[in-house]
Enzyme design. Sequence first.
Site, PDB file in Angstrom:
ATOM      1  N   ARG A  87     -19.029  -2.210  39.988  1.00 46.42           N
ATOM      2  CA  ARG A  87     -18.653  -2.313  38.565  1.00 46.42           C
ATOM      3  C   ARG A  87     -19.869  -2.757  37.774  1.00 46.42           C
ATOM      4  NH1 ARG A  87     -13.283  -4.113  35.496  1.00 46.42           N
ATOM      5  NH2 ARG A  87     -14.049  -3.777  33.382  1.00 46.42           N
ATOM      6  N   ASN A 116      -6.484   2.190  28.530  1.00 44.62           N
ATOM      7  CA  ASN A 116      -7.458   2.516  27.481  1.00 44.62           C
ATOM      8  C   ASN A 116      -6.836   3.187  26.247  1.00 44.62           C
ATOM      9  OD1 ASN A 116     -10.130   3.136  29.860  1.00 44.62           O
ATOM     10  ND2 ASN A 116      -9.799   1.323  28.619  1.00 44.62           N
ATOM     11  N   SER A 173      -8.721   4.579  31.693  1.00 45.69           N
ATOM     12  CA  SER A 173      -7.605   3.927  32.373  1.00 45.69           C
ATOM     13  C   SER A 173      -6.304   4.116  31.599  1.00 45.69           C
ATOM     14  CB  SER A 173      -7.893   2.428  32.537  1.00 45.69           C
ATOM     15  OG  SER A 173      -7.686   1.754  31.308  1.00 45.69           O
ATOM     16  N   SER A 182      -9.620  -4.172  37.102  1.00 42.81           N
ATOM     17  CA  SER A 182      -8.982  -3.419  36.012  1.00 42.81           C
ATOM     18  C   SER A 182      -8.152  -2.220  36.499  1.00 42.81           C
ATOM     19  CB  SER A 182     -10.037  -2.964  34.983  1.00 42.81           C
ATOM     20  OG  SER A 182     -10.719  -4.079  34.459  1.00 42.81           O
ATOM     21  N   GLU A 191     -15.971  -2.969  50.007  1.00 39.96           N
ATOM     22  CA  GLU A 191     -16.917  -3.992  49.569  1.00 39.96           C
ATOM     23  C   GLU A 191     -17.065  -3.839  48.058  1.00 39.96           C
ATOM     24  OE1 GLU A 191     -18.585  -6.186  51.699  1.00 39.96           O
ATOM     25  OE2 GLU A 191     -17.285  -5.408  53.275  1.00 39.96           O
ATOM     26  N   ARG A 193     -19.351   2.965  18.988  1.00 36.79           N
ATOM     27  CA  ARG A 193     -19.067   2.919  20.428  1.00 36.79           C
ATOM     28  C   ARG A 193     -19.180   4.294  21.096  1.00 36.79           C
ATOM     29  NH1 ARG A 193     -16.398  -1.428  22.482  1.00 36.79           N
ATOM     30  NH2 ARG A 193     -15.289  -0.071  23.925  1.00 36.79           N
ATOM     31  N   ASP A 243     -18.549   0.605  33.285  1.00 38.64           N
ATOM     32  CA  ASP A 243     -18.171  -0.226  32.140  1.00 38.64           C
ATOM     33  C   ASP A 243     -19.412  -0.617  31.330  1.00 38.64           C
ATOM     34  OD1 ASP A 243     -16.438  -1.595  30.503  1.00 38.64           O
ATOM     35  OD2 ASP A 243     -16.308  -3.364  31.789  1.00 38.64           O
ATOM     36  N   GLY A 244     -19.199  -0.839  30.038  1.00 31.47           N
ATOM     37  CA  GLY A 244     -20.275  -1.364  29.193  1.00 31.47           C
ATOM     38  C   GLY A 244     -20.823  -0.385  28.155  1.00 31.47           C
TER      39      GLY A 244
HETATM   40  C1  IPE Z   1     -12.192  -0.230  32.995  1.00 29.08           C
HETATM   41  O1  IPE Z   1     -12.924  -0.690  31.924  1.00 29.08           O
HETATM   42  C2  IPE Z   1     -11.820   1.201  32.768  1.00 29.08           C
HETATM   43  C3  IPE Z   1     -12.920   2.159  32.824  1.00 29.08           C
HETATM   44  C4  IPE Z   1     -14.162   1.895  33.136  1.00 29.08           C
HETATM   45  C5  IPE Z   1     -12.562   3.511  32.515  1.00 29.08           C
HETATM   46  P1  IPE Z   1     -12.243  -1.464  30.697  1.00 29.08           P
HETATM   47  O2  IPE Z   1     -13.343  -1.825  29.772  1.00 29.08           O
HETATM   48  O3  IPE Z   1     -11.130  -0.682  30.161  1.00 29.08           O
HETATM   49  O4  IPE Z   1     -11.632  -2.748  31.429  1.00 29.08           O
HETATM   50  P2  IPE Z   1     -11.277  -4.185  30.852  1.00 29.08           P
HETATM   51  O5  IPE Z   1     -10.451  -3.979  29.627  1.00 29.08           O
HETATM   52  O6  IPE Z   1     -12.582  -4.858  30.553  1.00 29.08           O
HETATM   53  O7  IPE Z   1     -10.545  -4.864  31.975  1.00 29.08           O
HETATM   54  C1  IPE Z   2     -16.423   1.902  29.747  1.00 29.60           C
HETATM   55  O1  IPE Z   2     -17.095   1.312  28.696  1.00 29.60           O
HETATM   56  C2  IPE Z   2     -15.862   3.253  29.404  1.00 29.60           C
HETATM   57  C3  IPE Z   2     -14.406   3.258  29.186  1.00 29.60           C
HETATM   58  C4  IPE Z   2     -13.582   2.289  29.424  1.00 29.60           C
HETATM   59  C5  IPE Z   2     -13.847   4.493  28.653  1.00 29.60           C
HETATM   60  P1  IPE Z   2     -16.322   0.439  27.608  1.00 29.60           P
HETATM   61  O2  IPE Z   2     -15.955   1.313  26.483  1.00 29.60           O
HETATM   62  O3  IPE Z   2     -15.217  -0.333  28.221  1.00 29.60           O
HETATM   63  O4  IPE Z   2     -17.484  -0.542  27.157  1.00 29.60           O
HETATM   64  P2  IPE Z   2     -17.330  -2.075  26.792  1.00 29.60           P
HETATM   65  O5  IPE Z   2     -16.725  -2.751  27.980  1.00 29.60           O
HETATM   66  O6  IPE Z   2     -16.450  -2.156  25.594  1.00 29.60           O
HETATM   67  O7  IPE Z   2     -18.726  -2.525  26.538  1.00 29.60           O
HETATM   68 MG    MG Z   3     -15.098  -2.179  29.062  1.00 31.93          MG
END
Ligand code: IPE
Ligand code: IPE
Ligand code: MG
Length: 253
Positions: free
Chosen positions: A198, A78, A75, A206, A217, A43, A30-31
């Site tokens: 995570r 998503n 996900s 998520s 863990e 993005r 994530d991020g």
């Molecule tokens: C979880 O991240 C899904 C993936 C890393 C693919 P999200 O960014 O979609 O999760 P939320 O919305 O913060 O819970």
């Molecule tokens: C995780 O990064 C990748 C996917 C969920 C596809 P994000 O796209 O969720 O990045 P943030 O959470 O918006 O920073």
């Molecule tokens: Mg995210």
Amino acid sequence: MTLREPGPKGLILAATPSATPPEHVAIIMDGNGRWATNRGWPRLVGHRKGAERVKEIVRCAPDLGIRWLTIYAFSTENWKRSTEEVLGLMGLFSRYIEREADRLSAEGVRMRFIGDRTRLDAKLQRLMASIEARTEGNTRINLTVAINYGGRNELARAARILAQRVADGTMSPDAVNETTLAAALDTGGLPDPDLVIRTSGETRVSNFLPWQAAYAEYEFTPTLWPDFSPQELADILARFGGRDRRFGGAVAL
Ligand code: IPE
Ligand code: IPE
Ligand code: MG
């Protein structure tokens, strides 16, 4: 005793001979979006950088003792994102498979996918099936990528499979148990994750592997996925070695 010695590619590998290293590590990557937005970039640039990180982490994982690596790429939730972002991500998945296929096969990576594929475009589905077949005989590391994956969706689909067998008369309702349900999940036959990591500072799961990670863990790091390094992974694994996984038993004295 903790041994710290330089490993291949200059990594500091931390090994705790007395503890069991995590064989199966699952990562909620994530991020990416925030990493790009922080720099004033779209993005998708973050997702591209994130894909580079995936390559690096897959490459170093076997040296760190990881035999199973499961990563959350997209996900079932998503799809709520903009069409541009969703299409960009789908294109990235196709390109990753096309460009990495030779290297993954040569480096002994067995690749699998979990999630509901039926909603993905036909070309991506074909690429997924072909890399799975091509790497079927590989044993160095098992890389499982979750695309259009949601734990609740997976459990509902597994329940439907078992319900169908009962309706067909090939299975008795009494045979619905933890073993048969686990086998009907997308991860049927795969071991449960020992450790779920995570990135990005969010401390939620998520919808990732709710059944399989029941006794995993968890490690949460503020690092955004495009900044997550092999060294940070090695450090997390070293910390994991110190944990006492009791699985419901009593503290060993
Ligand atoms: C979880 O991240 C899904 C993936 C890393 C693919 P999200 O960014 O979609 O999760 P939320 O919305 O913060 O819970
Ligand atoms: C995780 O990064 C990748 C996917 C969920 C596809 P994000 O796209 O969720 O990045 P943030 O959470 O918006 O920073
Ligand atoms: Mg995210």
